[in-house]
Design a protein around this motif. Structure first.
Motif, mmCIF file in Angstrom:
data_model
loop_
_atom_site.group_PDB
_atom_site.id
_atom_site.type_symbol
_atom_site.label_atom_id
_atom_site.label_comp_id
_atom_site.label_asym_id
_atom_site.label_seq_id
_atom_site.Cartn_x
_atom_site.Cartn_y
_atom_site.Cartn_z
ATOM 1 N N ARG A 41 0.851 -1.190 0.000
ATOM 2 C CA ARG A 41 0.000 0.000 0.000
ATOM 3 C C ARG A 41 0.885 1.238 0.000
ATOM 4 O O ARG A 41 1.853 1.296 0.775
ATOM 5 C CB ARG A 41 -0.853 0.016 1.273
ATOM 6 N N GLU A 144 -5.957 -5.262 11.894
ATOM 7 C CA GLU A 144 -5.734 -3.949 11.280
ATOM 8 C C GLU A 144 -6.812 -2.954 11.700
ATOM 9 O O GLU A 144 -6.525 -1.765 11.909
ATOM 10 C CB GLU A 144 -5.667 -4.088 9.755
ATOM 11 N N ASP A 181 1.313 -11.822 7.810
ATOM 12 C CA ASP A 181 -0.012 -11.199 7.947
ATOM 13 C C ASP A 181 -0.891 -11.441 6.725
ATOM 14 O O ASP A 181 -2.116 -11.334 6.802
ATOM 15 C CB ASP A 181 0.125 -9.685 8.206
ATOM 16 N N LYS A 224 3.804 -5.842 15.192
ATOM 17 C CA LYS A 224 4.227 -5.933 13.789
ATOM 18 C C LYS A 224 4.756 -4.593 13.269
ATOM 19 O O LYS A 224 4.079 -3.576 13.402
ATOM 20 C CB LYS A 224 3.041 -6.371 12.918
#
Ligand code: ATP
Ligand code: MG
Length: 355
Positions: A41, A144, A181, A224
């Motif tokens: 992203r 998330e 992930d 993370k």
């Protein structure tokens, strides 16, 4: 807050790691069987988690002669935030990171979601193949969402793993080098490919995830390492900033340094980072610090990281001096991905008798 921890890995992560080892053998034997699709992203600069989780694998696969496509997942920026930020500049930085890491623009295709309409159109039939309950069970999406604080689940957040299935299948990717992930998303892509074929006839191959030796690097806060969590060491950071960030990394109270990911995740994460940078075994790296404690560990890791990143950072500065490179690379990549996705959509529409 739900966090993705370094260890222990659950069964599916263990299976994926074992499958990755099989894939490595197959890659060495028959590289022409594979096409790589992966992406990021454009939410900020790439960090050490990217480098050791996926980027180094991208470069290695490219060097093995495999076709590599890298997606700039621009539509996915707005899964967990309201605006796209300074997208042109973030996209440029993202590409510079990858070119500096060794991806060759003559051999690797870089493209954006927003430039490939057929990719996005695949989302419609794919959405019909999954249930809302399945999407709601996805642990990465839950983690998330938790990391955003109190945001409600948007329709895009819930369905972005289906969009990722469209990313991969639209360009015929069958090998996806990713961090841990991403495993639930890869599983969903496989499910979608299988269900599409059951319903409409043979169309898609089921892609595989390829994990690295560091499928889940932790950030300085022990969760993370992520672009969006303020806990990352960016590839483009300078040496002083790298040192400052590592000085405040979470550790524990035990003086003797060891590599025990399950019992000591934060310390073991630093050990792993130093070992990866030096190309050493983590146990040996830990033994080298011995009972000199966390400060000595951080100093050694800082030196190892800065040394490892020095050539990448130098190349990056050289590449950044030419503002023409990134637009040119993206224009070429968008055109190639567009052709591949158009051809896939045509096959899909034929299979669905919509042509
Ligand atoms: P964001 O916080 O915006 O989601 P991110 O740091 O999670 O950013 P992504 O663009 O979502 O980065 O992920 C790109 C790729 O990098 C994925 O394959 C992902 O699995 C991998 N990756 C991201 N963070 C890590 C990490 N800490 N360790 C290993 N791999 C990682
Ligand atoms: Mg992410």
């Amino acid at each position: 807050m739900t966090t993705l921890s370094l260890a222990p890995a659950d069964d599916s992560a263990g299976r994926a790691q074992a499958r990755s080892a099989e894939l490595e053998t197959e890659i060495a034997r028959c590289p022409e069987r594979f096409r790589v699709l992966t992406g990021d992203r454009p939410t900020g600069p790439l960090h050490l988690g990217h480098l050791f989780g996926t980027l180094a694998n991208r470069v290695r696969l490219q060097q093995a002669g495999i076709e590599v496509l890298v997606l700039v997942a621009d539509y996915q920026v707005i899964t967990d935030r309201d605006d796209l930020g300074d997208l042109p500049s973030t996209v440029t930085e993202l590409l510079l990171d990858q070119l500096a890491a060794g991806l060759d623009p003559e051999r690797t295709t870089f493209f954006r979601h927003s430039a490939v309409p057929a990719l996005n159109q695949l989302l419609l039939p794919f959405l019909s193949l999954v249930s809302v309950a399945e999407l709601q069970r996805n642990p990465t999406v839950k983690a998330e969402l938790d990391a955003t604080g109190q945001r409600p689940m948007s329709g895009l957040m819930l369905t972005y793993p289906v969009h990722q299935a469209a990313d991969i299948l639209s360009v015929g990717g069958n090998l996806v080098p990713v961090g841990r992930d991403q495993l639930p998303h890869l599983e969903l892509t496989r499910t979608i490919a299988r269900r599409f074929d059951q319903r409409y006839g043979p169309t898609f191959a089921e892609p595989d995830a390829l994990l690295s030796e560091a499928p889940l690097l932790l950030g300085t806060d022990g969760t993370k390492m992520s672009k969006s969590r303020g806990n990352a060491i960016a590839l483009r950071d300078d040496e002083d900033r790298t040192a400052a960030l590592l000085r405040r990394a979470t550790t524990d109270a035990e003086r003797t340094i060891s590599y025990e990911p399950a019992r000591r995740p934060a310390v073991s994460n630093l050990v792993l980072l130093g070992a990866l940078c030096r190309g050493e075994d983590p146990q040996a790296f830990a033994a080298g610090i011995g009972d000199r404690g966390a400060a000595a560990l951080k100093a050694a890791v800082t030196e190892a990281v800065n040394e490892h990143l020095r050539p990448l950072r130098r190349r990056r500065a050289e590449l950044a001096a030419d503002p023409g490179i990134v637009p040119e690379v993206l224009a070429r990549g968008n055109a190639h991905a567009d052709e591949l996705a158009d051809a896939t959509l045509a096959r899909v529409r034929t299979a669905m008798q919509m042509d």
